[in-house]
Design an enzyme around this catalytic site. Structure first.
Site, PDB file in Angstrom:
ATOM      1  N   GLU A  51     -14.503   1.732  15.506  1.00 54.84           N
ATOM      2  CA  GLU A  51     -14.341   0.497  16.288  1.00 54.84           C
ATOM      3  C   GLU A  51     -14.103   0.771  17.767  1.00 54.84           C
ATOM      4  O   GLU A  51     -14.441  -0.049  18.620  1.00 54.84           O
ATOM      5  CB  GLU A  51     -13.145  -0.317  15.743  1.00 54.84           C
ATOM      6  CG  GLU A  51     -13.413  -0.902  14.370  1.00 54.84           C
ATOM      7  CD  GLU A  51     -12.147  -1.413  13.698  1.00 54.84           C
ATOM      8  OE1 GLU A  51     -11.220  -1.858  14.407  1.00 54.84           O
ATOM      9  OE2 GLU A  51     -12.070  -1.358  12.456  1.00 54.84           O
ATOM     10  N   HIS A  53     -12.158   4.379   0.053  1.00 57.69           N
ATOM     11  CA  HIS A  53     -12.300   3.401   1.155  1.00 57.69           C
ATOM     12  C   HIS A  53     -13.128   2.193   0.717  1.00 57.69           C
ATOM     13  O   HIS A  53     -13.692   1.485   1.550  1.00 57.69           O
ATOM     14  CB  HIS A  53     -13.041   4.005   2.378  1.00 57.69           C
ATOM     15  CG  HIS A  53     -12.267   4.989   3.175  1.00 57.69           C
ATOM     16  ND1 HIS A  53     -12.894   6.007   3.867  1.00 57.69           N
ATOM     17  CD2 HIS A  53     -10.949   5.120   3.423  1.00 57.69           C
ATOM     18  CE1 HIS A  53     -11.980   6.721   4.498  1.00 57.69           C
ATOM     19  NE2 HIS A  53     -10.785   6.210   4.244  1.00 57.69           N
ATOM     20  N   ILE A  58     -11.833   5.106  14.807  1.00 52.82           N
ATOM     21  CA  ILE A  58     -12.846   5.760  15.652  1.00 52.82           C
ATOM     22  C   ILE A  58     -14.088   4.873  15.753  1.00 52.82           C
ATOM     23  O   ILE A  58     -14.607   4.628  16.845  1.00 52.82           O
ATOM     24  CB  ILE A  58     -13.218   7.145  15.064  1.00 52.82           C
ATOM     25  CG1 ILE A  58     -11.980   8.037  14.943  1.00 52.82           C
ATOM     26  CG2 ILE A  58     -14.293   7.812  15.902  1.00 52.82           C
ATOM     27  CD1 ILE A  58     -12.172   9.261  14.046  1.00 52.82           C
ATOM     28  N   ARG A  64      -9.319  16.894   7.295  1.00 46.95           N
ATOM     29  CA  ARG A  64     -10.008  17.282   6.052  1.00 46.95           C
ATOM     30  C   ARG A  64     -11.386  17.860   6.366  1.00 46.95           C
ATOM     31  O   ARG A  64     -12.068  17.381   7.272  1.00 46.95           O
ATOM     32  CB  ARG A  64     -10.176  16.066   5.144  1.00 46.95           C
ATOM     33  CG  ARG A  64      -8.892  15.657   4.449  1.00 46.95           C
ATOM     34  CD  ARG A  64      -9.087  14.383   3.653  1.00 46.95           C
ATOM     35  NE  ARG A  64      -8.328  13.284   4.221  1.00 46.95           N
ATOM     36  CZ  ARG A  64      -8.456  12.012   3.867  1.00 46.95           C
ATOM     37  NH1 ARG A  64      -9.320  11.663   2.947  1.00 46.95           N
ATOM     38  NH2 ARG A  64      -7.716  11.079   4.435  1.00 46.95           N
ATOM     39  N   ASN A 120       0.852  -1.182   0.000  1.00 45.12           N
ATOM     40  CA  ASN A 120       0.000   0.000   0.000  1.00 45.12           C
ATOM     41  C   ASN A 120       0.893   1.239   0.000  1.00 45.12           C
ATOM     42  O   ASN A 120       1.359   1.678   1.044  1.00 45.12           O
ATOM     43  CB  ASN A 120      -0.901  -0.049   1.249  1.00 45.12           C
ATOM     44  CG  ASN A 120      -1.771   1.175   1.389  1.00 45.12           C
ATOM     45  OD1 ASN A 120      -1.705   2.110   0.597  1.00 45.12           O
ATOM     46  ND2 ASN A 120      -2.591   1.179   2.429  1.00 45.12           N
ATOM     47  N   LEU A 128     -14.890   5.341  10.071  1.00 44.20           N
ATOM     48  CA  LEU A 128     -14.402   6.552  10.738  1.00 44.20           C
ATOM     49  C   LEU A 128     -12.969   6.307  11.207  1.00 44.20           C
ATOM     50  O   LEU A 128     -12.734   5.685  12.248  1.00 44.20           O
ATOM     51  CB  LEU A 128     -15.292   6.905  11.938  1.00 44.20           C
ATOM     52  CG  LEU A 128     -16.802   7.060  11.657  1.00 44.20           C
ATOM     53  CD1 LEU A 128     -17.560   7.342  12.949  1.00 44.20           C
ATOM     54  CD2 LEU A 128     -17.062   8.162  10.630  1.00 44.20           C
ATOM     55  N   ASP A 149      -6.970  13.437  17.106  1.00 46.22           N
ATOM     56  CA  ASP A 149      -7.144  12.105  17.678  1.00 46.22           C
ATOM     57  C   ASP A 149      -8.244  12.190  18.736  1.00 46.22           C
ATOM     58  O   ASP A 149      -8.155  12.998  19.661  1.00 46.22           O
ATOM     59  CB  ASP A 149      -5.823  11.622  18.297  1.00 46.22           C
ATOM     60  CG  ASP A 149      -5.906  10.154  18.690  1.00 46.22           C
ATOM     61  OD1 ASP A 149      -6.880   9.770  19.385  1.00 46.22           O
ATOM     62  OD2 ASP A 149      -5.013   9.385  18.313  1.00 46.22           O
ATOM     63  N   ARG A 182      -2.650  -2.013  -3.442  1.00 45.96           N
ATOM     64  CA  ARG A 182      -3.765  -1.085  -3.291  1.00 45.96           C
ATOM     65  C   ARG A 182      -3.560   0.061  -4.285  1.00 45.96           C
ATOM     66  O   ARG A 182      -2.486   0.652  -4.345  1.00 45.96           O
ATOM     67  CB  ARG A 182      -3.784  -0.527  -1.875  1.00 45.96           C
ATOM     68  CG  ARG A 182      -4.840   0.528  -1.714  1.00 45.96           C
ATOM     69  CD  ARG A 182      -4.667   1.291  -0.428  1.00 45.96           C
ATOM     70  NE  ARG A 182      -5.702   2.291  -0.317  1.00 45.96           N
ATOM     71  CZ  ARG A 182      -5.554   3.420   0.358  1.00 45.96           C
ATOM     72  NH1 ARG A 182      -4.425   3.675   0.990  1.00 45.96           N
ATOM     73  NH2 ARG A 182      -6.532   4.296   0.414  1.00 45.96           N
ATOM     74  N   GLU A 206      -8.491  -4.164   5.537  1.00 49.62           N
ATOM     75  CA  GLU A 206      -8.321  -3.901   4.105  1.00 49.62           C
ATOM     76  C   GLU A 206      -7.248  -4.797   3.506  1.00 49.62           C
ATOM     77  O   GLU A 206      -7.361  -5.237   2.365  1.00 49.62           O
ATOM     78  CB  GLU A 206      -7.983  -2.414   3.894  1.00 49.62           C
ATOM     79  CG  GLU A 206      -9.197  -1.532   4.143  1.00 49.62           C
ATOM     80  CD  GLU A 206      -8.846  -0.101   4.465  1.00 49.62           C
ATOM     81  OE1 GLU A 206      -8.429   0.172   5.613  1.00 49.62           O
ATOM     82  OE2 GLU A 206      -8.988   0.759   3.590  1.00 49.62           O
ATOM     83  N   GLY A 237      -9.265   9.258   7.751  1.00 42.21           N
ATOM     84  CA  GLY A 237     -10.237   9.650   6.738  1.00 42.21           C
ATOM     85  C   GLY A 237     -11.569   9.024   7.119  1.00 42.21           C
ATOM     86  O   GLY A 237     -11.601   7.976   7.755  1.00 42.21           O
TER      87      GLY A 237
HETATM   88  P1  ADP Z   1      -6.318   5.348   9.084  1.00 42.29           P
HETATM   89  O1  ADP Z   1      -7.389   6.065   8.325  1.00 42.29           O
HETATM   90  O2  ADP Z   1      -5.001   6.041   9.057  1.00 42.29           O
HETATM   91  O3  ADP Z   1      -6.267   3.871   8.825  1.00 42.29           O
HETATM   92  P2  ADP Z   1      -7.399   4.569  11.656  1.00 42.29           P
HETATM   93  O4  ADP Z   1      -8.549   3.799  11.111  1.00 42.29           O
HETATM   94  O5  ADP Z   1      -6.311   3.807  12.313  1.00 42.29           O
HETATM   95  O6  ADP Z   1      -6.795   5.550  10.586  1.00 42.29           O
HETATM   96  O7  ADP Z   1      -7.991   5.632  12.707  1.00 42.29           O
HETATM   97  C1  ADP Z   1      -7.168   6.521  13.396  1.00 42.29           C
HETATM   98  C2  ADP Z   1      -8.032   7.331  14.353  1.00 42.29           C
HETATM   99  O8  ADP Z   1      -8.760   6.429  15.201  1.00 42.29           O
HETATM  100  C3  ADP Z   1      -7.240   8.190  15.335  1.00 42.29           C
HETATM  101  O9  ADP Z   1      -6.981   9.460  14.797  1.00 42.29           O
HETATM  102  C4  ADP Z   1      -8.177   8.289  16.523  1.00 42.29           C
HETATM  103  O10 ADP Z   1      -9.011   9.431  16.385  1.00 42.29           O
HETATM  104  C5  ADP Z   1      -9.036   7.066  16.433  1.00 42.29           C
HETATM  105  N1  ADP Z   1      -8.790   6.113  17.522  1.00 42.29           N
HETATM  106  C6  ADP Z   1      -7.894   5.099  17.560  1.00 42.29           C
HETATM  107  N2  ADP Z   1      -7.977   4.433  18.744  1.00 42.29           N
HETATM  108  C7  ADP Z   1      -8.945   5.038  19.455  1.00 42.29           C
HETATM  109  C8  ADP Z   1      -9.509   4.843  20.753  1.00 42.29           C
HETATM  110  N3  ADP Z   1      -9.096   3.859  21.552  1.00 42.29           N
HETATM  111  N4  ADP Z   1     -10.503   5.666  21.132  1.00 42.29           N
HETATM  112  C9  ADP Z   1     -10.945   6.650  20.322  1.00 42.29           C
HETATM  113  N5  ADP Z   1     -10.456   6.901  19.100  1.00 42.29           N
HETATM  114  C10 ADP Z   1      -9.478   6.107  18.675  1.00 42.29           C
END
Ligand code: ADP
Length: 404
Positions: A337, A184, A335, A245, A7, A213, A286, A95, A388, A216
């Protein structure tokens, strides 16, 4: 069968080596800050077979070609390596961000496929060149190993014209291919299948709202297993509010900002992609940091949370109108999950639309796909961990096995 998923992002390279028969990840790596003064490479190997094999080092990585060579070296070197030789890899899954209208399914890589990906570069100038470099350098590093391109856009190619067209002069579409593509897609597709598995329903008979979520963010309306609308658009800047974004904004803001804040088009593009969204409102992207700030009474963090979840909830309502009946809403990615507060706020007040969360289930952390709705909820609400890389690897395996 061993499959390496590659990727190449705009400034990173993520890779994952999977053993498809043992259903396990052999190694997982990321090379970050490609093109900057100092980058890093990190690789984590399967803990059962290689205990303590979690490695990381700073290294300058000139470009994506250098990153590909670095990855190949790390997979086979004496200290980090998990392979004696790269020839142990049976297939490569790449990807590719933008497949345009040409690709509605994964494709075995051929010179024609490479040419078509090259033709879509104007539509994804930051991503497709990196994806192409990954494909081309792989041909040299892994001679004779079949490769498959899996496109972020392909799941969305079933969106009907009334939903993918923008109300712009028709020539913008016919001459410049300006339309909604959506991104996505690999995640929305994987989550669709996993949600149906969990519900015990056939994909072709299930209507879903998938809510990805992460850094992105995007949502998809999935009717009988086929995507019929999604929030991202011509680019991944559209739709929901995201980490940095902006998502949907009034298009006239562009000209106004250019005039009154004296920004160039490139500067505006950068602000909308990198300094907006959650970061723009509260300086953090975050959600763990945002919740910590909310607890301390930070009003901007509270506002960012409310804006973010309001947009998700509004889109759930919109997609209920699109689909008319909805079997499940499936939350996924960092987010989706992990964040109980976001999920609760996104579903708040939707009881009359048939959505009722079970607050205990929503707040309990457990691995795997699971239901978090109340017994009397007409619409199931699920947490579905996305994967993914696995989706790309499975698509790669299917095509490569078919070929023989
Ligand atoms: P990407 O799009 O880079 O794959 P991810 O799916 O890993 O990103 O999501 C990253 C975001 O997930 C972080 O910016 C954060 O906001 C959120 N996140 C990760 N772990 C937690 C958690 N335990 N509680 C709340 N938000 C979380």
């Amino acid at each position: 069968m061993k499959i390496l998923v590659i990727n190449c992002g705009s400034s990173s390279l993520k890779y994952q080596l999977l053993d498809m028969d043992a259903r396990s990840v052999i190694a997982n790596g990321v090379i970050e800050r490609i093109g900057e003064e100092t980058g890093t490479v990190s690789q984590q190997n399967h803990p059962d077979e290689w205990p303590d094999r979690k490695n990381s080092e700073d290294v300058r990585v000139k470009d994506h070609e250098a990153a590909m060579r670095l990855m190949a070296g790390k997979l086979t070197d004496g200290q980090w390596g998990v392979l004696r030789s790269l020839s142990e890899i049976d297939a490569l899954g790449h990807r590719v961000v933008q497949g345009g209208e040409r690709f509605s399914k994964p494709e075995l890589i051929t010179p024609e496929v490479i040419e078509s990906i090259r033709e879509t570069i104007p539509l994804a100038p930051l991503h497709n060149p990196a994806n192409l470099t990954g494909i081309e350098v792989a041909e040299e590093l892994f001679p004779g190993t079949p490769g498959v391109a899996v496109f972020d856009t392909e799941f969305h190619q079933t969106i009907p014209q009334k939903a993918f067209m923008y109300p712009l002069p028709k020539a913008f579409y016919t001459e410049n291919k300006i339309r909604k593509y959506g991104f996505h897609g690999t995640s929305h597709k994987y989550v669709t299948k996993a949600a149906c598995d969990h519900l015990g329903k056939a994909v072709g008979e299930t209507n879903l709202i998938t809510v990805h979520l992460g850094n992105g963010c995007s949502m998809a309306a999935v009717e009988k297993g086929r995507c019929v609308d999604t929030t991202m658009g011509f680019t991944p800047l559209a739709g929901l509010m995201m980490g940095t974004r902006c998502g949907d904004i009034d298009p006239a803001i562009h000209a106004f900002v250019a005039k009154h804040r004296k920004l160039s088009l490139a500067e505006i593009d950068s602000v909308l992609n990198k300094e907006s969204g959650l970061t723009g409102i509260c300086g953090k992207n975050d959600f763990r940091d945002i919740h910590a700030a909310r607890e301390k009474g930070d009003k901007d963090a509270q506002l960012a949370f409310e804006m973010f979840t309001y947009r998700v909830r509004k889109t759930i309502g919109a997609y209920m109108a699109v689909l008319k009946t909805v079997d499940a809403i499936a939350f996924t990615a960092g987010i989706g999950e992990n964040d109980q507060f976001v999920r609760a706020a996104a579903c708040e007040g939707l009881e009359r639309l048939g959505v009722r969360l079970d607050s205990d289930e929503n707040t309990t952390r457990r691995p795997g796909t699971r239901s978090i709705h109340a017994r009397d909820s007409e619409v199931a609400v699920l947490i579905v961990p996305t994967d993914e890389e696995l989706e790309i690897a499975q698509a790669t395996r299917a095509l490569v096995e078919n070929k023989h």
